[in-house]
Design a protein around this motif. Structure first.
Motif, mmCIF file in Angstrom:
data_model
loop_
_atom_site.group_PDB
_atom_site.id
_atom_site.type_symbol
_atom_site.label_atom_id
_atom_site.label_comp_id
_atom_site.label_asym_id
_atom_site.label_seq_id
_atom_site.Cartn_x
_atom_site.Cartn_y
_atom_site.Cartn_z
ATOM 1 N N SER A 5 0.837 -1.189 0.000
ATOM 2 C CA SER A 5 0.000 0.000 0.000
ATOM 3 C C SER A 5 0.873 1.240 0.000
ATOM 4 N N PHE A 7 3.598 1.549 -1.331
ATOM 5 C CA PHE A 7 4.118 1.637 -2.671
ATOM 6 C C PHE A 7 3.267 2.554 -3.549
ATOM 7 N N GLY A 8 1.981 2.653 -3.217
ATOM 8 C CA GLY A 8 1.083 3.473 -4.021
ATOM 9 C C GLY A 8 1.139 4.951 -3.677
ATOM 10 N N GLY A 136 1.229 1.845 -17.600
ATOM 11 C CA GLY A 136 0.539 0.618 -17.212
ATOM 12 C C GLY A 136 -0.785 0.471 -17.941
ATOM 13 N N LEU A 137 -1.273 -0.755 -17.959
ATOM 14 C CA LEU A 137 -2.581 -1.020 -18.558
ATOM 15 C C LEU A 137 -3.258 -2.106 -17.736
ATOM 16 N N ALA A 138 -4.457 -1.803 -17.245
ATOM 17 C CA ALA A 138 -5.229 -2.806 -16.506
ATOM 18 C C ALA A 138 -6.233 -3.403 -17.470
ATOM 19 N N GLU A 153 -8.699 3.772 -9.420
ATOM 20 C CA GLU A 153 -8.739 2.376 -8.973
ATOM 21 C C GLU A 153 -9.461 1.579 -10.044
ATOM 22 N N SER A 165 -9.575 -7.752 -8.045
ATOM 23 C CA SER A 165 -8.331 -7.044 -7.773
ATOM 24 C C SER A 165 -8.517 -5.568 -8.063
ATOM 25 N N VAL A 166 -7.843 -4.746 -7.266
ATOM 26 C CA VAL A 166 -7.780 -3.319 -7.568
ATOM 27 C C VAL A 166 -6.415 -3.062 -8.184
ATOM 28 N N VAL A 167 -6.401 -2.446 -9.351
ATOM 29 C CA VAL A 167 -5.136 -2.163 -10.022
ATOM 30 C C VAL A 167 -4.865 -0.657 -9.968
ATOM 31 N N LEU A 168 -3.654 -0.281 -9.560
ATOM 32 C CA LEU A 168 -3.252 1.125 -9.518
ATOM 33 C C LEU A 168 -2.024 1.323 -10.389
ATOM 34 N N ALA A 169 -1.913 2.495 -10.973
ATOM 35 C CA ALA A 169 -0.667 2.868 -11.668
ATOM 36 C C ALA A 169 -0.233 4.206 -11.085
ATOM 37 N N PRO A 170 0.376 4.195 -9.885
ATOM 38 C CA PRO A 170 0.592 5.445 -9.156
ATOM 39 C C PRO A 170 1.572 6.412 -9.809
ATOM 40 N N HIS A 172 2.608 6.454 -13.221
ATOM 41 C CA HIS A 172 2.611 6.525 -14.678
ATOM 42 C C HIS A 172 1.331 7.160 -15.203
#
Ligand SMILES: Cc1cc2nc3c(=O)[nH]c(=O)nc-3n(C[C@H](O)[C@H](O)[C@H](O)COP(=O)(O)OP(=O)(O)OC[C@H]3O[C@@H](n4cnc5c(N)ncnc54)[C@H](O)[C@@H]3O)c2cc1C
Ligand SMILES: Nc1ncnc2c1ncn2[C@@H]1O[C@H](COP(=O)(O)O)[C@@H](O)[C@H]1O
Lengths: 369, 272
Positions: A5, A7-8, A136-138, A153, A165-170, A172
């Motif tokens: 977390s 990390f975000g 990133g690409l979710a 999110e 899952s929750v995907v974050l690209a903090p 980028h």
């Protein structure tokens, strides 16, 4: 988990300054067989919901040849602005030329979010574009939220839908996502809405157009198999026991307007229904107003494809079946008994109501409702 | 990157070892995914890519190298590929590669790919654990070669300078021509994949799998900042079981009675 977390959280000012340069919620407006795809319009609903939280504008990107005629439709469904990239070399989708054209626009305008429909060509484009933009690409998300740090999110079912899952690209931008068709409902169009459009001329060299499109072969989709557009879906599972028994579900569907028959993966694998009407993780995501789940257990991979339905009616002989955990109404019973009764009862109620209306009109003096 | 015409076809194929999704179970109490003890298998979609690679090799001759990035257990997927007929197998394995997203995975694979004289790269359409379908296109981007996805038919030109392919779409298909080298993501419509034979397994047992670590890739010019979780633009801060809905109204007992109540309810909702 707490380390992750952390990390975000972005704290260094240089990164924050860089991220702040990116503004705007973008959608990719995909043109296929001479029209905008459904999901391109649905994306605008998702984009608006984010824009409302972040205070940004919604813009769509149109790519192709003679595509400016779709600008009005995109504004009616929620775009504030439309970027039009027109070039004869972009007549039909090719991964190299489309990627370069959209990449040039994206680099110049710097959107913070870029949404794509999870259609085959659009997700192909999104993948290559994310590579080129080093972001990133979710994939295949079903929902979008904005967290307290203003990050997107991106919520997606993983492991065949067993987990969300929750995907974050903090760090980028843009934050890129493909969204499954049917995840958002398109808005009521408002053709009085006006948006601005801006033409963009990409600089395409020979090297950007290495792929030659020789042919586009398209078969029109049978409307009865277009389950993403149905208002009512009657979906069957292994409980139906044979291909012939699906006639029962067709009769039930026949009682409603804009209704189709769909099914589980097991049923489609058996060949009882075409795979185009499979609902679920590896099939289609649907969001009808009314979803009948008949003789199907409600495996998680099935549920992720229909959980956005407004009303779910479950009919299953096993009171413990998972489908009863997500239904609005449920009947525990043998479908071969329940469905015929249901068909008769609906018909009966409709006839009674019609009769009643007629008696009322005949028996009441004029003027009285 | 391009081999001389005399060398024939040089195919690089990326395969992934994945948990057998059908064996995954939820913890009955916490509803979280139980990962321990789940068997791993060669990603089923990669079998179609292998089938494509093997058929191309049968027709045109050449070499098929398989590469995988993953934990040491991923050897099994490579061994299976060798048993099916791949000529050589390479495993990229290091703690530094862990938790890579598709971008970092594609980057890492590309570092190794650049050391080979390939003229075609094949991947599966998607991996059944992540189901992103992104790694193929991103790998092609890092290698700066054109790519096509959903490929169901491949016709290689005699001079091996170009390929005509068909791409399966939702409502039809496209026919494209790509120059070599290129990357193709193979769809299941390509055709039934073969099964490995006993002789294949015996031969595979004797073949060596080349192992490369993060250190080895750095020596090949990789930037280690791009590996694994650290190098990934995306990450997953939390996972949760799908949300439970409020309980619905459920009738059991006399079906006639239940049906009447259901039709009542549907009438109130305006459907009858
Ligand atoms: C990676 C992966 C992806 C998948 N993707 C999908 C997907 O996209 N879509 C999907 O649907 N599945 C998918 N599955 C499969 C899924 O896990 C289930 O196996 C499947 O949905 C079960 O289908 P079913 O409900 O028809 O059959 P079953 O689970 O066998 O259920 C049959 C049900 O019918 C009931 N029944 C039997 N007889 C009667 C009767 N006379 N009257 C009333 N009820 C009766 C039974 O009680 C039972 O609940 C996927 C699986 C994996 C591993
Ligand atoms: N870790 C990996 N090692 C080797 N190949 C991979 C890896 N991850 C994905 N691939 C390849 O990329 C394809 C698509 O995977 P994905 O984008 O994860 O759905 C797979 O079918 C493999 O061919």
């Amino acid at each position: 988990m707490s380390a992750q977390s952390q990390f975000g959280v972005v704290t260094d000012s240089e990164t924050l300054r860089r991220l702040a340069e990116y503004k705007g919620i973008w959608t990719y407006a995909e043109v296929e067989s001479g029209q905008l795809t459904e999901v391109s319009l649905e994306l605008l609903t998702g984009a608006r919901s984010i824009a409302k939280k972040t205070g940004e504008q919604v813009a769509s990107v149109l790519v192709g040849q003679e595509v400016e005629r779709f600008v009005a439709e995109l504004s009616a469904f929620g775009a504030d602005k439309v970027f039009v990239i027109q070039d004869p070399r972009l007549r039909s989708y090719a991964s190299d030329s489309y990627t370069e054209a959209v990449a040039q626009l994206t680099r110049e305008k710097k959107p913070s979010v870029f949404l794509f429909g999870a259609n085959r060509n659009a997700r192909d484009l999104a993948s290559r574009l994310a590579g080129r933009l080093n972001t990133g690409l979710a994939a295949d998300c079903i929902k979008l939220e904005v967290n307290e740090r203003g990050q997107l999110e991106q919520i997606r079912p993983d492991f065949g839908g067993k987990e969300l899952s929750v995907v974050l690209a903090p760090r980028h931008r843009p934050q890129m996502t493909t969204i499954r068709p049917g995840s958002y409902r398109k808005q009521e169009p408002d053709y009085s809405r006006v948006s601005s459009s801006e033409y963009f001329v990409p600089k395409l060299s020979e090297n950007h157009c290495r792929i030659k499109v020789l042919k586009n072969v398209r078969q029109p989709i049978d409307p009865s198999e277009d389950i993403e557009k149905a208002t009512v879906l009657v979906s069957g599972g292994m409980g139906l026991r044979s291909k012939e028994n699906f006639e029962l579900l067709r009769r039930l569907a026949g009682l409603f307007g804009n209704a189709s028959v769909a099914g589980t993966r097991s049923v489609c694998e058996k060949g009882w229904l075409p795979s185009s009407v499979q609902v679920g993780q590896s099939g289609k995501t649907v969001s009808p107003k009314l979803y009948f789940a008949v003789g199907l257990s409600g495996a998680i991979q099935h549920l992720v494809g229909m959980q956005n339905s407004e009303i779910v009616v479950a009919i299953n002989s096993d009171a413990e079946a998972q489908i009863f955990k997500v239904c609005t109404y449920g009947i525990v019973g043998d479908l071969f008994q329940v469905v015929p009764l249901l068909i008769d009862e609906i018909k009966k109620v409709r006839v009674e109501r019609k009769l009643m209306r007629e008696t009322v009109t005949v028996g009441t003096p004029a003027g009285d409702p | 990157m391009v081999s001389g015409a005399s060398v024939g076809l040089n195919i690089l194929l990326a395969v992934k070892q994945v948990p057998d999704v059908s064996e995954l179970r939820l913890d009955p109490v916490t509803h979280s995914l139980l990962r321990e003890g789940v068997p791993s298998v060669l990603n089923p979609y990669d079998r179609y890519a292998l089938e494509a690679g093997l058929r191309l090799k049968e027709i045109h001759g050449g070499r098929l190298t398989v590469v995988s990035m993953g934990p040491p257990q991923a050897r099994k997927a490579l061994q299976e590929s060798l048993a099916l007929g791949a000529d050589e197998a390479v495993l990229l394995t290091d703690r530094a590669f862990a938790a890579a997203d598709t971008w970092a995975t594609a980057y890492t694979l590309s570092v190794f790919a650049k050391t080979l004289p390939f003229n075609m790269v094949l991947t599966g359409l998607k991996a059944i654990d992540g189901e992103t379908s992104q790694v193929g296109a991103e790998l092609a981007e890092f290698l700066d070669i054109p790519h096509a996805s959903y490929v169901r038919k491949i016709d290689l030109r005699e001079d091996m300078q170009g390929v005509t392919i068909e791409r399966q779409l939702e409502n039809g298909y496209d026919v494209w021509e790509l120059p070599l080298p290129c990357l193709l993501m193979v769809a299941k419509e390509f055709g039934q994949p073969r099964l490995a034979t006993l002789q294949g397994y015996i031969r595979a047992k004797r073949q060596k799998i080349r192992i490369l670590t993060a250190h080895d890739l750095e020596a090949l010019g990789a930037n280690s900042a791009n590996f694994g979780l650290k190098g990934s633009p995306t990450f997953i801060p939390k996972v949760s079981p799908p949300p439970a809905k409020p309980p619905g109204t459920i009738w059991s007992g006399d079906p006639k009675d239940s049906v009447r109540k259901l039709v009542d309810a549907l009438s109130r909702e305006g459907f009858v």
